[in-house]
Structure formats: structure tokens, C-alpha cells
Design a protein around this motif. Structure first.
Motif, mmCIF file in Angstrom:
data_model
loop_
_atom_site.group_PDB
_atom_site.id
_atom_site.type_symbol
_atom_site.label_atom_id
_atom_site.label_comp_id
_atom_site.label_asym_id
_atom_site.label_seq_id
_atom_site.Cartn_x
_atom_site.Cartn_y
_atom_site.Cartn_z
ATOM 1 N N LEU A 36 0.818 -1.214 0.000
ATOM 2 C CA LEU A 36 0.000 0.000 0.000
ATOM 3 C C LEU A 36 0.854 1.267 0.000
ATOM 4 C CD1 LEU A 36 -2.825 -0.902 2.541
ATOM 5 C CD2 LEU A 36 -3.054 -0.584 0.084
ATOM 6 N N ALA A 37 1.870 1.298 0.841
ATOM 7 C CA ALA A 37 2.670 2.510 0.994
ATOM 8 C C ALA A 37 3.763 2.642 -0.065
ATOM 9 C CB ALA A 37 3.286 2.563 2.387
ATOM 10 N N PHE A 38 4.250 1.506 -0.551
ATOM 11 C CA PHE A 38 5.325 1.533 -1.546
ATOM 12 C C PHE A 38 4.989 0.577 -2.684
ATOM 13 C CE2 PHE A 38 7.230 2.666 2.516
ATOM 14 C CZ PHE A 38 7.903 3.826 2.185
ATOM 15 N N ASP A 39 5.297 0.986 -3.890
ATOM 16 C CA ASP A 39 5.029 0.112 -5.030
ATOM 17 C C ASP A 39 6.140 -0.931 -5.160
ATOM 18 O OD1 ASP A 39 7.154 1.493 -6.169
ATOM 19 O OD2 ASP A 39 5.908 2.641 -7.552
ATOM 20 N N ASP A 40 6.081 -1.723 -6.205
ATOM 21 C CA ASP A 40 7.059 -2.803 -6.398
ATOM 22 C C ASP A 40 8.486 -2.293 -6.574
ATOM 23 O OD1 ASP A 40 5.058 -4.680 -6.179
ATOM 24 O OD2 ASP A 40 4.685 -4.737 -8.342
ATOM 25 N N ALA A 41 8.631 -1.079 -7.082
ATOM 26 C CA ALA A 41 9.952 -0.487 -7.279
ATOM 27 C C ALA A 41 10.480 0.177 -6.004
ATOM 28 C CB ALA A 41 9.905 0.534 -8.414
ATOM 29 N N GLY A 42 9.657 0.219 -4.957
ATOM 30 C CA GLY A 42 10.065 0.831 -3.697
ATOM 31 C C GLY A 42 9.768 2.317 -3.601
ATOM 32 N N ASN A 43 9.015 2.830 -4.562
ATOM 33 C CA ASN A 43 8.655 4.247 -4.556
ATOM 34 C C ASN A 43 7.399 4.467 -3.717
ATOM 35 O OD1 ASN A 43 10.752 4.883 -6.369
ATOM 36 N ND2 ASN A 43 9.465 4.217 -8.073
ATOM 37 N N PRO A 44 7.324 5.596 -2.998
ATOM 38 C CA PRO A 44 6.137 5.882 -2.193
ATOM 39 C C PRO A 44 4.903 6.067 -3.083
ATOM 40 C CG PRO A 44 7.913 7.425 -1.688
ATOM 41 C CD PRO A 44 8.353 6.608 -2.845
ATOM 42 N N THR A 45 3.767 5.576 -2.597
ATOM 43 C CA THR A 45 2.503 5.705 -3.320
ATOM 44 C C THR A 45 1.711 6.886 -2.765
ATOM 45 O OG1 THR A 45 1.356 4.260 -1.773
ATOM 46 C CG2 THR A 45 2.401 3.204 -3.690
ATOM 47 N N ALA A 46 0.582 7.166 -3.393
ATOM 48 C CA ALA A 46 -0.305 8.228 -2.906
ATOM 49 C C ALA A 46 -0.790 7.905 -1.493
ATOM 50 C CB ALA A 46 -1.488 8.398 -3.853
ATOM 51 N N TYR A 47 -1.032 6.645 -1.219
ATOM 52 C CA TYR A 47 -1.433 6.209 0.119
ATOM 53 C C TYR A 47 -0.392 6.656 1.145
ATOM 54 C CZ TYR A 47 -2.531 2.971 3.957
ATOM 55 O OH TYR A 47 -2.836 2.436 5.171
ATOM 56 N N PHE A 48 0.871 6.455 0.835
ATOM 57 C CA PHE A 48 1.951 6.856 1.732
ATOM 58 C C PHE A 48 1.921 8.360 1.974
ATOM 59 C CE2 PHE A 48 6.199 8.587 2.321
ATOM 60 C CZ PHE A 48 6.632 7.877 3.427
ATOM 61 N N TRP A 49 1.827 9.152 0.907
ATOM 62 C CA TRP A 49 1.891 10.605 1.046
ATOM 63 C C TRP A 49 0.702 11.161 1.809
ATOM 64 C CZ3 TRP A 49 6.452 12.248 0.842
ATOM 65 C CH2 TRP A 49 7.365 11.733 -0.040
ATOM 66 N N VAL A 50 -0.479 10.626 1.548
ATOM 67 C CA VAL A 50 -1.674 11.092 2.262
ATOM 68 C C VAL A 50 -1.559 10.775 3.747
ATOM 69 C CG1 VAL A 50 -4.150 10.667 2.565
ATOM 70 C CG2 VAL A 50 -3.215 11.021 0.277
ATOM 71 N N HIS A 51 -1.148 9.576 4.071
ATOM 72 C CA HIS A 51 -1.051 9.190 5.476
ATOM 73 C C HIS A 51 0.125 9.859 6.185
ATOM 74 C CE1 HIS A 51 -4.053 6.352 4.174
ATOM 75 N NE2 HIS A 51 -4.393 6.292 5.450
ATOM 76 N N LEU A 52 1.181 10.148 5.455
ATOM 77 C CA LEU A 52 2.272 10.912 6.035
ATOM 78 C C LEU A 52 1.805 12.338 6.351
ATOM 79 C CD1 LEU A 52 5.253 10.925 6.882
ATOM 80 C CD2 LEU A 52 5.790 11.717 4.562
ATOM 81 N N ALA A 53 1.024 12.931 5.452
ATOM 82 C CA ALA A 53 0.474 14.268 5.698
ATOM 83 C C ALA A 53 -0.451 14.254 6.916
ATOM 84 C CB ALA A 53 -0.271 14.769 4.462
ATOM 85 N N LEU A 54 -1.253 13.211 7.062
ATOM 86 C CA LEU A 54 -2.109 13.089 8.243
ATOM 87 C C LEU A 54 -1.273 12.997 9.518
ATOM 88 C CD1 LEU A 54 -4.787 10.535 7.004
ATOM 89 C CD2 LEU A 54 -5.168 12.925 7.606
#
Length: 78
Positions: A36-54
Motif C-alpha cells: 500500500l505505501a510503496f510500489d514494487d519499485a520501492g517508490n512511495p505511493t499516494a497512500y503513503f503521502w496522504v497518510h504521512l500528511a495526516l
């Protein structure tokens, strides 16, 4: 504005609680292995950024509430 001791302690406890909960959440988010937080390449996803902002917003608000509570507790002792 004068806060009662009870309200001051509540605000201080809420600030501490907020930090405990959201630090734990941020650690778990960073270590997420579910995809959810990182894709297969290890890059942060939108889920990660939204929850980090929260989490960051909650850190800021928890700190502000805790400081208000701390000042109220300190003023009530005088």
C-alpha cells in the motif's frame, strides 16, 4: 483565558497520546510491506503521502494542544 486543572491535564495527556499514536503509525507506515505505501519499485505511493500528511498534521496539532495543556498545568500550580 484560564483553564481548569482538569482541562489542562486532559489537553496535556491528549498531546502526549497524539504523539505516541502517530509516531507508532508513522513507523509502521515506513515499514509497510503490504504494497500500500510503496510500489514494487520501492517508490512511495499516494497512500503513503496522504497518510504521512495526516501524521505530520497530527504531530503539529498534538504539539499545540499539549503546549496549551502544559501551560495551563504550570499556571494552575502558581
Amino acid at each position: 483565558m484560564n483553564l481548569s486543572r482538569r482541562v489542562s491535564w486532559f489537553l496535556l495527556a491528549f498531546g502526549v497520546w497524539s504523539w505516541v499514536i502517530w509516531v507508532t503509525f508513522a513507523k509502521n507506515l515506513w515499514k509497510d510491506g503490504s504494497g500500500l505505501a510503496f510500489d514494487d519499485a520501492g517508490n512511495p505511493t499516494a497512500y503513503f503521502w496522504v497518510h504521512l500528511a495526516l501524521a505530520v498534521t497530527s504531530f503539529i496539532l498534538g504539539t499545540a494542544v499539549g503546549v496549551i495543556g502544559f501551560r495551563g498545568v504550570r499556571a494552575a500550580k502558581k
